[in-house]
Motif scaffolding. Structure first.
Motif, PDB file in Angstrom:
ATOM      1  N   MET A   1      -4.691  -5.609   2.667  1.00  9.58           N
ATOM      2  CA  MET A   1      -4.442  -4.835   3.883  1.00  9.58           C
ATOM      3  C   MET A   1      -4.196  -5.773   5.062  1.00  9.58           C
ATOM      4  O   MET A   1      -3.239  -5.597   5.819  1.00  9.58           O
ATOM      5  CB  MET A   1      -5.637  -3.935   4.206  1.00  9.58           C
TER       6      MET A   1
ATOM      7  N   ARG B   1      -0.737  -7.528   4.754  1.00  5.20           N
ATOM      8  CA  ARG B   1       0.428  -6.661   4.950  1.00  5.20           C
ATOM      9  C   ARG B   1       0.470  -6.100   6.362  1.00  5.20           C
ATOM     10  O   ARG B   1       1.535  -5.985   6.967  1.00  5.20           O
ATOM     11  CB  ARG B   1       0.419  -5.506   3.941  1.00  5.20           C
TER      12      ARG B   1
ATOM     13  N   ARG C   1       3.459  -6.778   9.023  1.00  6.44           N
ATOM     14  CA  ARG C   1       4.240  -5.665   9.550  1.00  6.44           C
ATOM     15  C   ARG C   1       4.151  -5.588  11.081  1.00  6.44           C
ATOM     16  O   ARG C   1       5.156  -5.356  11.762  1.00  6.44           O
ATOM     17  CB  ARG C   1       3.778  -4.358   8.927  1.00  6.44           C
TER      18      ARG C   1
ATOM     19  N   GLN D   1     -14.320   6.823   9.807  1.00  7.85           N
ATOM     20  CA  GLN D   1     -13.838   5.542   9.281  1.00  7.85           C
ATOM     21  C   GLN D   1     -13.701   4.510  10.393  1.00  7.85           C
ATOM     22  O   GLN D   1     -14.016   3.336  10.212  1.00  7.85           O
ATOM     23  CB  GLN D   1     -12.491   5.732   8.565  1.00  7.85           C
TER      24      GLN D   1
ATOM     25  N   ALA E   1     -16.795   1.904   1.629  1.00  3.37           N
ATOM     26  CA  ALA E   1     -16.010   2.438   2.749  1.00  3.37           C
ATOM     27  C   ALA E   1     -14.876   1.489   3.121  1.00  3.37           C
ATOM     28  O   ALA E   1     -13.779   1.926   3.484  1.00  3.37           O
ATOM     29  CB  ALA E   1     -16.925   2.674   3.961  1.00  3.37           C
ATOM     30  N   LEU E   2     -15.129   0.197   3.016  1.00  6.62           N
ATOM     31  CA  LEU E   2     -14.074  -0.778   3.313  1.00  6.62           C
ATOM     32  C   LEU E   2     -12.938  -0.657   2.303  1.00  6.62           C
ATOM     33  O   LEU E   2     -11.760  -0.671   2.679  1.00  6.62           O
ATOM     34  CB  LEU E   2     -14.643  -2.199   3.281  1.00  6.62           C
ATOM     35  N   GLU E   3     -13.303  -0.533   1.034  1.00  2.40           N
ATOM     36  CA  GLU E   3     -12.255  -0.419   0.017  1.00  2.40           C
ATOM     37  C   GLU E   3     -11.406   0.835   0.276  1.00  2.40           C
ATOM     38  O   GLU E   3     -10.179   0.784   0.210  1.00  2.40           O
ATOM     39  CB  GLU E   3     -12.867  -0.354  -1.383  1.00  2.40           C
ATOM     40  N   ARG E   4     -12.070   1.913   0.632  1.00  2.20           N
ATOM     41  CA  ARG E   4     -11.366   3.158   0.900  1.00  2.20           C
ATOM     42  C   ARG E   4     -10.453   3.031   2.114  1.00  2.20           C
ATOM     43  O   ARG E   4      -9.298   3.468   2.099  1.00  2.20           O
ATOM     44  CB  ARG E   4     -12.411   4.270   1.112  1.00  2.20           C
ATOM     45  N   LEU E   5     -10.976   2.429   3.173  1.00  6.03           N
ATOM     46  CA  LEU E   5     -10.183   2.241   4.384  1.00  6.03           C
ATOM     47  C   LEU E   5      -8.946   1.383   4.093  1.00  6.03           C
ATOM     48  O   LEU E   5      -7.829   1.711   4.495  1.00  6.03           O
ATOM     49  CB  LEU E   5     -11.043   1.596   5.480  1.00  6.03           C
ATOM     50  N   ALA E   6      -9.159   0.283   3.374  1.00  9.17           N
ATOM     51  CA  ALA E   6      -8.030  -0.604   3.066  1.00  9.17           C
ATOM     52  C   ALA E   6      -6.996   0.140   2.213  1.00  9.17           C
ATOM     53  O   ALA E   6      -5.786   0.009   2.438  1.00  9.17           O
ATOM     54  CB  ALA E   6      -8.517  -1.858   2.360  1.00  9.17           C
ATOM     55  N   ALA E   7      -7.483   0.940   1.249  1.00  7.00           N
ATOM     56  CA  ALA E   7      -6.557   1.701   0.404  1.00  7.00           C
ATOM     57  C   ALA E   7      -5.770   2.709   1.240  1.00  7.00           C
ATOM     58  O   ALA E   7      -4.565   2.897   1.045  1.00  7.00           O
ATOM     59  CB  ALA E   7      -7.325   2.405  -0.714  1.00  7.00           C
ATOM     60  N   ASP E   8      -6.445   3.362   2.188  1.00  7.33           N
ATOM     61  CA  ASP E   8      -5.770   4.341   3.049  1.00  7.33           C
ATOM     62  C   ASP E   8      -4.687   3.662   3.897  1.00  7.33           C
ATOM     63  O   ASP E   8      -3.584   4.191   4.054  1.00  7.33           O
ATOM     64  CB  ASP E   8      -6.777   5.041   3.971  1.00  7.33           C
ATOM     65  N   VAL E   9      -5.021   2.509   4.465  1.00  2.51           N
ATOM     66  CA  VAL E   9      -4.035   1.815   5.308  1.00  2.51           C
ATOM     67  C   VAL E   9      -2.875   1.317   4.453  1.00  2.51           C
ATOM     68  O   VAL E   9      -1.703   1.427   4.844  1.00  2.51           O
ATOM     69  CB  VAL E   9      -4.699   0.659   6.092  1.00  2.51           C
ATOM     70  N   LEU E  10      -3.171   0.810   3.261  1.00  2.00           N
ATOM     71  CA  LEU E  10      -2.097   0.332   2.380  1.00  2.00           C
ATOM     72  C   LEU E  10      -1.173   1.479   1.963  1.00  2.00           C
ATOM     73  O   LEU E  10       0.049   1.309   1.913  1.00  2.00           O
ATOM     74  CB  LEU E  10      -2.687  -0.366   1.150  1.00  2.00           C
TER      75      LEU E  10
ATOM     76  N   ARG F   1      -0.551   4.073   3.704  1.00  4.68           N
ATOM     77  CA  ARG F   1       0.237   4.366   4.898  1.00  4.68           C
ATOM     78  C   ARG F   1       1.371   3.365   5.071  1.00  4.68           C
ATOM     79  O   ARG F   1       2.493   3.726   5.442  1.00  4.68           O
ATOM     80  CB  ARG F   1      -0.693   4.312   6.100  1.00  4.68           C
ATOM     81  N   LEU F   2       1.080   2.105   4.813  1.00  5.53           N
ATOM     82  CA  LEU F   2       2.117   1.073   4.913  1.00  5.53           C
ATOM     83  C   LEU F   2       3.208   1.321   3.867  1.00  5.53           C
ATOM     84  O   LEU F   2       4.387   1.104   4.132  1.00  5.53           O
ATOM     85  CB  LEU F   2       1.515  -0.318   4.716  1.00  5.53           C
TER      86      LEU F   2
END
Lengths: 159, 159
Positions: A21, A24, A28, A134, B137-146, B148-149
């Motif tokens: 994250m 990237r 970006r 979050q 929670a960090l893994e989830r946040l990073a996955a959500d942002v990725l 989105r990217l």
């Protein structure tokens, strides 16, 4: 060294996701900022640190600490920004503690012009996809890690 | 452009904390890795990407995508790593798609020697101060942002 405490699978996944994250997102944000304003993310960060001060000036070691860049990287970067008219250096003869880095009028105009688009990008790519919980959890996590970095015995260069 | 959607105070605090954590953590990890192994964090990341492949080889564009570095930065960095014997380039005449970057025996030894200390530092500075919930929670946040990217319309260079 004792046998290493490897990351367990949960930690490994979280760490890789964080690194990915971060990489990237930074790439970006840098690209969109450059395309929209001609400033790099590095330029932007330097200018943000300077505009945080009422008089728009910092000593190089203060910038180095704030940005957490290596001294040589900062020095080269400031030289390039100076050539582009975004900052200037002011000698400070009286106390012998060396120069100030000062944001120029052009630097102020550049960051004022860049900020709305950059913030919009940060919102679109980051905050719009996250819940308030979050966002609060991220702030807490970052604060916890920063506190740990403060407490940890510093390495040889006392950062 | 419409009037910008500025960050609210919660978002502003979270964003600044994230940037500060990222900057300080990266700087510290880089310094400790260098001191312990002679590899920079950038060297380490390149070697990790190569060792993720069974045959230890990638095409430059695959490395560029994985690392999210600009092409010129990657190219300069690989030249320096090649001079130090950590990687080599192998031409691939038959298909005309250019060279492979290949990890050398010395590169494999270097990352094997560096990894235990680096992982220990990551654990000490990062995971030891966090709860399991924070890690999840960090893994989830990073996955959500990725995600989105991935969804976001790419800029002009199709990254």
């Amino acid at each position: 060294m004792n046998s290493p405490r490897w990351l367990d699978p949960d930690e490994q996944r979280a760490w890789r996701a964080y690194l990915r994250m971060q990489g990237r997102l930074t790439a970006r944000l840098n690209r969109e900022l450059q395309a929209g304003s001609g400033l790099s993310l590095a330029d932007y960060e330097v200018l943000v640190h300077l505009t945080d001060r009422a008089d728009g000036r910092l000593r190089p070691f203060e910038l180095e600490r704030g940005l957490q860049w290596e001294q040589s990287r900062l020095s080269h970067h400031l030289t390039r920004m100076q050539r582009r008219g975004l900052v200037r250096r002011e000698e400070c003869a009286e106390d012998g503690r060396g120069a100030f880095v000062v944001i120029s009028e052009q630097g102020r105009r550049a960051i004022a012009a860049a900020a709305p688009g950059h913030v919009e990008t940060v919102r679109r790519l980051f905050f719009d996809g996250l819940t308030r919980d979050q966002v609060a959890a991220l702030e807490r996590l970052a604060a916890d890690v920063l506190a740990r970095l403060d407490d940890d015995t510093p390495g040889p260069d006392l950062s």
